[in-house]
Design an enzyme around this catalytic site. Structure first.
Site, PDB file in Angstrom:
ATOM      1  N   ASP A 189       0.845  -1.190   0.000  1.00 45.84           N
ATOM      2  CA  ASP A 189       0.000   0.000   0.000  1.00 45.84           C
ATOM      3  C   ASP A 189       0.887   1.249   0.000  1.00 45.84           C
ATOM      4  OD1 ASP A 189      -2.260   1.544   0.072  1.00 45.84           O
ATOM      5  OD2 ASP A 189      -2.834   1.038   2.125  1.00 45.84           O
ATOM      6  N   GLU A 192       2.832   4.911  -4.029  1.00 43.11           N
ATOM      7  CA  GLU A 192       2.917   5.867  -5.143  1.00 43.11           C
ATOM      8  C   GLU A 192       4.272   6.594  -5.237  1.00 43.11           C
ATOM      9  OE1 GLU A 192      -0.309   6.773  -2.834  1.00 43.11           O
ATOM     10  OE2 GLU A 192      -0.208   4.723  -3.492  1.00 43.11           O
ATOM     11  N   ASP A 265      -9.185   3.979  -2.568  1.00 45.35           N
ATOM     12  CA  ASP A 265     -10.096   4.275  -1.467  1.00 45.35           C
ATOM     13  C   ASP A 265     -11.402   4.882  -1.975  1.00 45.35           C
ATOM     14  OD1 ASP A 265      -8.052   3.378   0.069  1.00 45.35           O
ATOM     15  OD2 ASP A 265      -7.433   5.331   0.826  1.00 45.35           O
TER      16      ASP A 265
END
Length: 502
Positions: A189, A192, A265
């Site tokens: 997670d 980025e 999300d």
């Protein structure tokens, strides 16, 4: 901008003609799509020639990095130990290995989150090793970059560095990650990367990666490099390599070779359920089939009806996986480039009516047509059928016939998934309900044969392997083309709803 993933691929389609442009560039890129009245320089990135019926379609691109373009034709809620990865909270998880063994009895897996930010804390062996070996991303001054994320003050592993990947692999061995077993898989997670106190919630663009690359030029690749490092680590941890399962948030073109991605999300709302379908179809078209959305949404609590419909929407793409294994994509678990879901125009490229339809799809490799319910208080849905073949309800075998280009109304009460089987196909199914897909491994396969009305024949595919090893690369798999040829008896029964054979 600084969102989760980027596959810079654009596809345009008109009747019986498809063109695509793949922009191989990981730098920040801005693209304007313009309809021009006059033809432009043929060396520019124009898509489609100007003709008497339309203007030229031109891409105006502003970017950094290297210029490379390709044109294609044809169609957890538990508390953790201070966000220190490779550790288990001794209070919440007093016996992690025992917990995983208990899961394995029921053929279930444990997925743990490991992110690229490493907590800055004294006596934490992971951060000490990374800093001592100088394997973190640097700032513009050449110093190891410090930012803020879930653990607080953190440093980020530079997975562009081969030495960092090699070191990362050592952290997953069972002697180092205490409590881990072969039943433990990963979720990458925030890769980025997400930096809470950074500009646009990511790294400064002048941060430096291995080889002197500025972050601005490789930002969109960062998530894939971390995903790749974790993939290499999971393959290396066992003497006999198993296919890793790694869920990632950030991705780029090529990430499909490494594992699954989810769309981020989302909200527990009907519009977000509706939007998830074209999002997943777009990723499939861009070559990423192992993709899904948070069922029920991430933010907020879904009402009962919404949650039910969301589970139903997530079912069709997996309902025909014959092996029922974790890493399976229906019919094509050995081929990670295959699409799991195809939009209407991809299946029927000559039918302009279907070009704008993005709320129904065909499951790859099958004739299964799905249209999930995405609005409340719905008791039926309208499904567009592009061809004149008969379609049969997946559960009740109700027949829908007529001419090509028709819309049919299919009942969709709350306990029903709108799924239609196209005539002329054979559908392999495992029909015994189980508590996990692994428990289905030795269950019989039922073949549902849906005969073509005119020809009286049908065909399909069946693929199976063990679902976890790489033995399929040396032939340890079953891949069969299933075909029922026309016969006098078959022709006489061609109008029956379905025939079953196990």
């Amino acid at each position: 901008m600084t969102l989760y993933g980027a596959i810079p691929f654009m596809q345009a389609h008109k009747k019986d003609s498809t063109v695509g442009v793949f922009w191989l560039n990981a730098a920040e890129t801005w693209i304007d799509i313009v309809k021009a009245k006059e033809a432009h320089n043929p060396l520019s990135l124009g898509i489609g020639a100007k003709d008497r019926h339309s203007h030229a379609l031109v891409l105006r691109v502003r970017t950094g990095g290297r210029l490379r373009a390709f044109r294609t034709n044809a169609a957890s809620n538990e508390q953790d130990d201070g966000k220190k990865y490779f550790t288990f909270d001794p209070l919440t998880f007093s016996d992690p290995a025992g917990m995983q063994k208990q899961l394995e009895v029921h053929q279930r897996k444990l997925v743990a989150i490991i992110d690229p930010h490493i907590k800055k804390e004294d006596n934490y062996h992971v951060i000490k090793e990374m800093q001592d070996k100088d394997l973190a991303v640097h700032n513009k001054n050449g110093e190891q970059y410090e930012g803020w994320c879930w653990p607080g003050a953190s440093y980020w592993i530079d997975a562009f560095n081969p030495a960092a990947i090699k070191w990362w692999t050592t952290l997953f061995t069972y002697d180092r990650w205490k409590g881990a077993t072969s039943n433990l898989f990963l979720w990458n997670d925030m890769n980025e990367p997400s930096v809470f106190n950074g500009p646009e919630t990511t790294m400064p663009k002048d941060n430096l990666h291995h080889g002197g690359w500025e972050h601005r030029d490789v930002h969109n690749l960062n998530g894939m490099t971390f995903h790749n490092a974790t993939f290499a680590a999971l393959k290396a941890r066992d003497k006999v390599a198993k296919r890793p399962f790694i869920l990632t948030r950030s991705f780029f073109a090529g990430s499909q070779r490494l594992g699954a991605v989810w769309t981020g999300d989302n909200q527990a709302s009907w519009p977000h359920l509706e939007a998830s379908i074209p999002m997943l179809l777009a990723n499939n078209l861009a070559g990423y089939p192992f993709v899904g959305a948070d069922v029920g949404g991430f933010f907020g609590n879904p009402e009962k009806e919404l949650l039910t419909r969301w589970y139903q929407a997530g079912s069709p793409s997996a309902i025909l996986a014959p092996t029922g294994m974790v890493y399976s994509i229906p019919q094509r678990c050995y081929d990670r480039s295959a699409q799991s879901c195809k939009p209407q125009y991809y299946v029927h490229p000559s039918d302009p009516v279907g070009f704008a339809i993005d709320d129904q799809f065909t499951v790859s490799g099958t004739g299964l047509l799905a249209k999930p319910v995405t609005s409340p208080d719905t008791s039926s849905v309208n499904i567009y059928l592009a061809d004149a073949r008969a379609y049969y309800d997946y559960f009740t075998y109700t027949t829908y016939t007529g001419a090509a280009g028709r819309t049919v109304t299919v009942p969709a009460p709350l306990d029903t998934i709108p799924l239609l089987m196209r005539a002329g196909h054979i559908f392999p199914r495992r029909e015994r309900p189980r508590r996990s897909s692994g428990l289905m491994k030795y269950d019989p396969v039922t073949l549902v044969v849906v005969l073509d009305e005119g020809r009286g024949d049908a065909q399909g595919e069946l693929y199976m392997d063990d679902g976890e090893s790489y033995d399929y690369e040396s032939g340890a798999s079953v891949h069969r083309l299933l075909r029922l040829l026309r016969s006098e008896r078959a022709h006489s029964q061609a109008r029956t709803l379905a025939r079953k054979a196990s």
